[in-house]
Design an enzyme around this catalytic site. Structure first.
Site, PDB file in Angstrom:
ATOM      1  N   GLU A 150      10.485   2.026  -8.658  1.00  0.00           N
ATOM      2  CA  GLU A 150       9.138   2.676  -8.505  1.00  0.00           C
ATOM      3  C   GLU A 150       8.253   2.705  -9.704  1.00  0.00           C
ATOM      4  O   GLU A 150       6.903   2.368  -9.647  1.00  0.00           O
ATOM      5  CB  GLU A 150       9.373   3.972  -7.977  1.00  0.00           C
ATOM      6  CG  GLU A 150       8.018   4.941  -7.673  1.00  0.00           C
ATOM      7  CD  GLU A 150       7.439   4.412  -6.341  1.00  0.00           C
ATOM      8  OE1 GLU A 150       6.228   4.099  -6.493  1.00  0.00           O
ATOM      9  OE2 GLU A 150       8.120   3.818  -5.621  1.00  0.00           O
ATOM     10  N   VAL A 154       1.036  -1.075  -0.051  1.00  0.00           N
ATOM     11  CA  VAL A 154       0.122   0.078  -0.071  1.00  0.00           C
ATOM     12  C   VAL A 154       0.935   1.227  -0.176  1.00  0.00           C
ATOM     13  O   VAL A 154       1.543   1.560   0.989  1.00  0.00           O
ATOM     14  CB  VAL A 154      -0.899   0.044   1.183  1.00  0.00           C
ATOM     15  CG1 VAL A 154      -1.912   1.018   1.061  1.00  0.00           C
ATOM     16  CG2 VAL A 154      -1.658  -1.134   1.413  1.00  0.00           C
ATOM     17  N   GLU A 155       0.962   1.886  -1.095  1.00  0.00           N
ATOM     18  CA  GLU A 155       1.864   3.120  -1.067  1.00  0.00           C
ATOM     19  C   GLU A 155       1.415   4.331  -0.950  1.00  0.00           C
ATOM     20  O   GLU A 155       0.139   4.634  -1.584  1.00  0.00           O
ATOM     21  CB  GLU A 155       2.618   3.054  -2.750  1.00  0.00           C
ATOM     22  CG  GLU A 155       3.408   1.738  -2.858  1.00  0.00           C
ATOM     23  CD  GLU A 155       4.315   1.933  -3.872  1.00  0.00           C
ATOM     24  OE1 GLU A 155       4.959   2.845  -4.106  1.00  0.00           O
ATOM     25  OE2 GLU A 155       4.603   0.773  -4.748  1.00  0.00           O
ATOM     26  N   GLY A 156       1.954   5.477  -0.213  1.00  0.00           N
ATOM     27  CA  GLY A 156       1.178   6.448   0.051  1.00  0.00           C
ATOM     28  C   GLY A 156       0.389   6.470   1.139  1.00  0.00           C
ATOM     29  O   GLY A 156      -0.818   6.416   1.325  1.00  0.00           O
ATOM     30  N   ASN A 164      -5.270   7.362   1.894  1.00  0.00           N
ATOM     31  CA  ASN A 164      -5.400   6.343   0.890  1.00  0.00           C
ATOM     32  C   ASN A 164      -6.240   5.375   0.950  1.00  0.00           C
ATOM     33  O   ASN A 164      -6.535   4.731   2.081  1.00  0.00           O
ATOM     34  CB  ASN A 164      -3.940   5.729   0.681  1.00  0.00           C
ATOM     35  CG  ASN A 164      -3.916   4.576  -0.650  1.00  0.00           C
ATOM     36  OD1 ASN A 164      -4.807   4.363  -0.839  1.00  0.00           O
ATOM     37  ND2 ASN A 164      -2.774   4.667  -1.105  1.00  0.00           N
TER      38      ASN A 164
END
Length: 504
Positions: free
Chosen positions: A194, A83-85, A92
């Site tokens: 990324e 889970v990015e951010g 998010n």
């Protein structure tokens, strides 16, 4: 403007190939693909009162590029893993579902990338001096900060856009960008790791600053739950699709698995979708959630062919390949403890088994390492045997740890997203020269054919939350047409403020 006689004849010929137009017994909407975006779109349609739809999924499962599998006694993620951010000013939506407040309470671990300076290995073994690596990292951060400032001055049209590598050359006065092994692997970690593609291919204007981190925060959480990251997709699906009360499995008749769509015909009165087993589904509208990589192939044929304004941006955008290779060993030989989770291999061959992660925290006692490769290395590895890949990876580890007795790996898992005809890659990447104009065209409907997927997300392409939000956005566009008769879709002009209507 009335269509030309030639177009009328083409449409007439297409209609003649299919049974009668959609009837009351047919669904109002067909959703192609049970990925996160397709499932999200279905949920939004349901919320708007459009429940007569079918979801046609090519594989035997929902989730798309979010997929877990058993490896070395534990379930690992072949596709999306983080889970990015997280921990930013905004929440998010995926984190809301995953972290407990949404009911799932998935097992996650914050990824700590702060110690790479102490864990960067030379090509022939041994660690680089920490201060030496820190100096390079500091300089790269300064270059990126300058790049963000430069990006903010560029015209929104994209006419002045440049690649990240061009920015690096301008800012750092380097003719070829990072070129030493240690500089290359740090550059790889900051960009390829990324975006799935090297800085020479990635747009500066649309990645610095990156909206995901700017809006939601810079923290990343690794999903290591044995239910799998795809349980988030099941969580969304379970809010509107019928599930078995005991097993939790989706039993809704509107979800049809192992149903490969090969042809989508569209005409003024509706759509007809033909599957690989020669079944025809008719409806008023269709939402296509196939990946950008699939849209760039001929797996799904459109009749009539999509217009040039639609095809061009689809091919301008990139479908990156990101490969997570899992290796099981009979025992641990790598450093353990705080600050050792991630380590880098500084090869003179850029992108050669560069980013490693030991997973003892996530999967205690598993003796599993994860190494990530991307782009050309991913494609190369997908075309060779797993045994060859295992031998290459173990050879790299023996170079990194020459004083240790590195045993042979006992198991390996190599996902092949690029070779899979239902995905053809892992996520989209925004290349140089593509502006918001082209991006809007990718999302724009063509007649009664609507498009969704992470590649259509307004700000978050390439991410799970981007796919989720894109499903909602695309469904809203269809809902406006189906329920409010607002069927014109306007795209901002590329070089000025003019609006162009591309669909009605």
């Amino acid at each position: 403007m009335k269509p030309s006689s030639a177009i009328v004849l083409v449409l007439a010929a297409i209609v003649a190939q299919y049974p009668s137009p959609a009837t009351a017994a047919d669904p109002k909407v067909i959703v192609v693909g049970a990925s996160m975006s397709g499932i999200s779109a279905g949920k939004r349609l349901s919320e708007a009162g459009i429940t007569d739809f079918v979801i046609l999924e090519a594989t035997d499962r929902i989730g798309g590029r979010i997929q877990n599998t058993e490896f070395a006694g534990v379930n690992v993620e072949m596709g999306a893993n983080w889970v990015e951010g997280v921990n930013g000013d905004e929440m998010n939506p995926i984190w809301t579902m995953a972290n407990g407040t949404g009911g799932l309470n998935l097992t996650t671990f914050r990824s700590d990338f702060d110690h790479l300076a102490s864990n960067t290995y030379k090509q022939d073994g041994g660690l680089y001096e920490k201060k030496f690596v820190e100096k390079i990292i500091k300089r790269m951060a300064e270059v990126e900060e300058s790049g963000s400032k430069l990006a903010s001055t560029l015209h929104h049209s994209g006419q002045q856009d440049m690649s990240v590598m061009s920015m690096q050359r301008l800012t750092n006065h380097m003719p070829t960008g990072p070129s030493t092994p240690v500089a290359m692997v740090l550059d790889y970690y900051r960009h390829d790791f990324e975006f799935g593609e090297p800085p020479r291919m990635t747009s500066l204007q649309n990645t610095q600053p990156l909206p995901t981190f700017r809006d939601f925060g810079h923290d990343l959480y690794f999903v290591a739950d044995q239910r799998g990251y795809e349980s988030v997709v099941h969580h969304v699906a379970g809010q509107y699709l019928e599930t078995d009360p005991d097993s939790g499995a989706i039993v809704d008749h509107r979800l049809k698995l192992n149903t490969v769509v090969r042809e989508i015909a569209y005409f003024p009165s509706g759509v007809a979708v033909r599957t690989e087993d020669d079944m025809v589904y008719r409806a008023d509208y269709v939402i296509v959630s196939a990946s950008l990589g699939v849209l760039q192939t001929d797996l799904i044929r459109f009749k009539p062919q999509l217009p040039s304004w639609k095809i061009a941006p689809i091919y301008q955008f990139d479908m990156a390949v990101y490969t997570k290779i899992f290796l099981k060993f009979p025992r641990r030989f790598w450093p353990e403890g705080p600050g050792t989770e991630f380590f880098l291999y500084a090869s003179g061959r850029r992108g050669y088994y560069p980013v490693w992660q030991q997973l003892e925290k996530q999967y205690p006692g598993s003796n599993v390492l994860l190494v990530t490769v991307t782009d050309d290395e991913s494609r190369r590895i997908e075309q060779q045997s797993d045994n060859q890949t295992m031998a290459e990876a173990v050879e790299v580890l023996r170079k990194m740890f020459p004083g240790n007795e590195v045993p042979e790996a006992t198991e390996i898992l190599v996902p092949r997203w690029w070779s899979n005809r239902f995905f053809k890659g892992t996520f989209s990447n925004w290349p140089i020269g593509v502006s918001r104009y082209e991006f809007d065209l990718i999302r724009a409907p063509v007649g009664r054919v609507y498009f969704t997927g992470e590649h259509t997300s307004e700000k978050y392409n390439g991410y799970v939350h981007g796919a989720y939000l894109a499903g909602i956005d695309s469904a809203d566009i269809l809902i406006n047409c189906a329920k409010k008769k607002m069927c014109k879709y306007n795209v901002q002009g590329k070089h000025d403020q003019r609006l162009a209507t591309v669909s009605e």
